[in-house]
Design an enzyme around this catalytic site. Structure first.
Site, mmCIF file in Angstrom:
data_model
loop_
_atom_site.group_PDB
_atom_site.id
_atom_site.type_symbol
_atom_site.label_atom_id
_atom_site.label_comp_id
_atom_site.label_asym_id
_atom_site.label_seq_id
_atom_site.Cartn_x
_atom_site.Cartn_y
_atom_site.Cartn_z
ATOM 1 N N HIS A 119 -14.436 -3.758 7.616
ATOM 2 C CA HIS A 119 -13.757 -3.226 6.434
ATOM 3 C C HIS A 119 -13.801 -4.193 5.261
ATOM 4 O O HIS A 119 -12.957 -4.151 4.377
ATOM 5 C CB HIS A 119 -12.298 -2.861 6.723
ATOM 6 C CG HIS A 119 -12.139 -1.909 7.857
ATOM 7 N ND1 HIS A 119 -12.702 -0.643 7.856
ATOM 8 C CD2 HIS A 119 -11.503 -2.020 9.042
ATOM 9 C CE1 HIS A 119 -12.400 -0.037 8.978
ATOM 10 N NE2 HIS A 119 -11.685 -0.850 9.728
ATOM 11 N N GLU A 159 -2.732 7.002 7.779
ATOM 12 C CA GLU A 159 -3.453 7.934 6.904
ATOM 13 C C GLU A 159 -4.659 8.529 7.590
ATOM 14 O O GLU A 159 -5.114 8.036 8.625
ATOM 15 C CB GLU A 159 -3.789 7.297 5.546
ATOM 16 C CG GLU A 159 -4.564 6.041 5.587
ATOM 17 C CD GLU A 159 -4.775 5.397 4.196
ATOM 18 O OE1 GLU A 159 -3.862 5.378 3.354
ATOM 19 O OE2 GLU A 159 -5.881 4.888 3.993
ATOM 20 N N ARG A 198 -6.087 -8.315 -9.698
ATOM 21 C CA ARG A 198 -6.698 -9.636 -9.897
ATOM 22 C C ARG A 198 -8.172 -9.439 -10.250
ATOM 23 O O ARG A 198 -8.662 -8.322 -10.222
ATOM 24 C CB ARG A 198 -6.628 -10.426 -8.587
ATOM 25 C CG ARG A 198 -7.269 -9.619 -7.445
ATOM 26 C CD ARG A 198 -7.380 -10.417 -6.171
ATOM 27 N NE ARG A 198 -7.453 -9.577 -4.990
ATOM 28 C CZ ARG A 198 -8.569 -9.158 -4.415
ATOM 29 N NH1 ARG A 198 -9.746 -9.477 -4.922
ATOM 30 N NH2 ARG A 198 -8.535 -8.406 -3.339
ATOM 31 N N LYS A 224 0.803 -1.222 0.000
ATOM 32 C CA LYS A 224 0.000 0.000 0.000
ATOM 33 C C LYS A 224 0.841 1.280 0.000
ATOM 34 O O LYS A 224 0.376 2.310 -0.475
ATOM 35 C CB LYS A 224 -0.967 -0.011 1.182
ATOM 36 C CG LYS A 224 -2.030 -1.100 1.055
ATOM 37 C CD LYS A 224 -3.113 -0.922 2.087
ATOM 38 C CE LYS A 224 -3.891 -2.198 2.331
ATOM 39 N NZ LYS A 224 -4.808 -2.567 1.278
#
Ligand code: ADP
Ligand code: ADP
Ligand code: MG
Length: 478
Positions: free
Chosen positions: A236, A201, A295, A117
């Site tokens: 999530h 973040e 993917r 990430k």
């Protein structure tokens, strides 16, 4: 491409989906099964089967040397990895490339650049796409995390750079929270993904998860296949997805801008397969790059339903160097609306996995319902694998029609013998905010499944009792 032998290194509904596409295109579908899968339903759709010896994922679906040996022994030309397992593993795609085996997925460099990430955020930023404010790279210490938190403002999210499946992230509302959670997220990241690195973040409030489907070939053509909204999530992780996004609605300028941002990200890594660029969108409609999944995704069918583009077939064609079904962006259009429900073996109230054995399975679906699943009576949902057992998908002329159809379908779906989240889906589809398309990623926390699932169950059993009484009365009158 016809007659090429393709190994499917996956199981469950996605292995079935891939096998069907291979068969349709005239390739040979080769499936695998492992020691702890008895009567795996996906093999029914494969033309050949190979035993992948072992009874845990490390020995089987994640074992690159063993899979490479099968590829050699069974004269395999190409591999489809499905999702999860080795689908985003650079080492695997490199091993295949070395042997000249076609990987039905992107090139190893794209897998690498979009794999972590922190690296992918850097790629997006350099491509001129907005990223979530926060650290650009890994954050090694609590002090550094707190410093960033004070700069960008709390709440912040501590997130594993190697994470996936909604795991390895925790929101922190204060310095204290960061102190209390930092080491725990590192531990989760290490045990879940083998790497402890974290980034920090901004934790966006009431956001929308909106993602854009990409389809690219090996000749430099990159297209987008519009967006999906996946904001109904628990832990999530998505449970209901729809396309197009009700939040974007008729704002065509916004739709164009997010789809073009996704294409920019894909081009930045020379993307050459099917993939998804995920964004988070605030209440102010500003969007930020989250990550790219290199993917095929679980929720790909809703995009197929509204565009008529067969994503899996095109992914296979592109990988073998064949032309895609279209050659310009304006040939891809949205027609109607589609909704997908992930049907999982989980408790409908706690929403935690609840493995078990399917003893009965009944459906009477009206026309136009797609159920991509892997269940049949006696099928075991074991803790070894993901508890998702199928996806119920409906397409309609507009959102209201799609909603009515999927609601009707889930009312008529009965899976017996184990707990599923079907009762939860029924509650959501009858809930006013969902019906209006007004929901963000914290939606699930607002619906109190505890109360509603129980009420609905009560109502169902009351109706069943009434029906039984009526039946007895009718019998008595005879
Ligand atoms: P999607 O974005 O396609 O909806 P999910 O996040 O639900 O994907 O993940 C799809 C499957 O892949 C699930 O079985 C999930 O457990 C698995 N998965 C996703 N990311 C990872 C990862 N980084 N490592 C291991 N498994 C993963
Ligand atoms: P994964 O690889 O596990 O799919 P993502 O980065 O795609 O991780 O995030 C998964 C979900 O977590 C998002 O769909 C969203 O609900 C939530 N999330 C991630 N980042 C943020 C953020 N910065 N602010 C708010 N929610 C976030
Ligand atoms: Mg994600």
């Amino acid at each position: 491409m016809k007659g090429k032998r393709v190994l499917i290194i996956n199981r469950g509904e996605i292995a079935i989906r891939v096998a069907k596409a291979l068969n349709e295109l005239g390739l040979v579908s080769v499936g695998v099964w492992t020691d702890n899968e008895t009567e795996p339903p996906h093999l029914e759709y494969c033309q050949e089967w190979v035993h992948l010896q072992g009874n845990n994922n490390k020995e089987t679906y994640l074992n690159i040397p063993k899979i490479m040996k099968i590829i050699e022994d069974y004269k395999i030309d190409g591999v489809h990895p499905g999702y999860g397992f080795l689908s985003e593993n650079r080492e695997f795609s490199e091993a295949l490339a070395k042997k000249g085996i076609v990987f039905i997925g992107p090139n190893p460099n794209a897998v690498y650049k979009m794999g972590a990430k922190d690296i992918s955020k850097q790629v997006a930023k350099e491509a001129g796409v907005p990223v979530v404010p926060g650290s650009t790279g890994e954050v090694a210490t609590i002090e550094e995390a707190i410093k960033i938190g004070n700069e960008i403002g709390f709440p912040v999210l501590l997130k594993a750079v190697a994470g996936g499946g909604g795991k390895g992230m925790r929101p922190c509302h204060s310095e204290e929270d960061v102190k209390n959670n930092f080491a725990a997220v590192q531990r989760e990241a290490l045990s879940g993904f083998g790497y402890a690195g974290l980034l920090v973040e901004k934790y966006i409030q009431n956001p929308h998860h909106i993602e854009v489907q990409i389809l690219a070939d090996k000749k430099g053509n990159v297209f987008h296949v519009f967006e999906r909204e996946c904001s109904v999530q628990r832990r999530h992780q998505k449970i209901i997805e729809e396309a197009p996004s009700p939040f974007i609605g008729t704002d065509e300028a916004l739709r164009k801008s997010i789809c073009e941002a996704a294409v920019k990200c894909a081009r930045a890594v020379n993307y050459d397969s099917a993939g998804t660029v995920e964004f988070i969108m605030g209440e102010d409609k500003k969007f930020y790059f989250l990550e790219m999944n290199t993917r095929i995704q679980v929720e790909h069918p809703i995009t197929e339903e509204i565009t008529g583009v067969d994503l899996v077939a095109n992914m296979i064609k592109g990988a073998f160097g064949e032309p895609l079904d279209f050659n310009s962006q304006d040939q891809i259009r949205i027609q109607g609306h589609a909704i997908e429900l992930r049907i999982c073996a989980e408790d409908p109230v706690s929403m935690l996995p609840a493995p078990g054995k399917v003893v009965g399975f009944e459906t009477t679906f009206p026309q136009g319902i797609r159920f991509d699943h892997c269940i049949y009576p006696q099928f075991m949902i074991t803790p070894d694998f993901d508890p998702m057992i199928g996806k119920l998908i409906a397409r309609g002329f507009n959102r209201d029609v799609a909603l009515r159809k999927v609601k009707n379908a889930v009312e008529n779906l009965s899976i017996e013998g184990l707990k599923t989240n079907i009762p939860l889906h029924r509650v959501i589809l009858n809930e006013e905010n969902f019906k209006q398309g007004h929901y963000s990623t914290n939606y699930i926390s607002t619906i109190k499944p505890q109360e509603h699932v129980a009420k609905r169950e009560e109502l169902s059993s009351f109706l069943l009792k009434m029906a039984a009484i009526e039946l007895t009365q009718q019998e008595n009158q005879k």
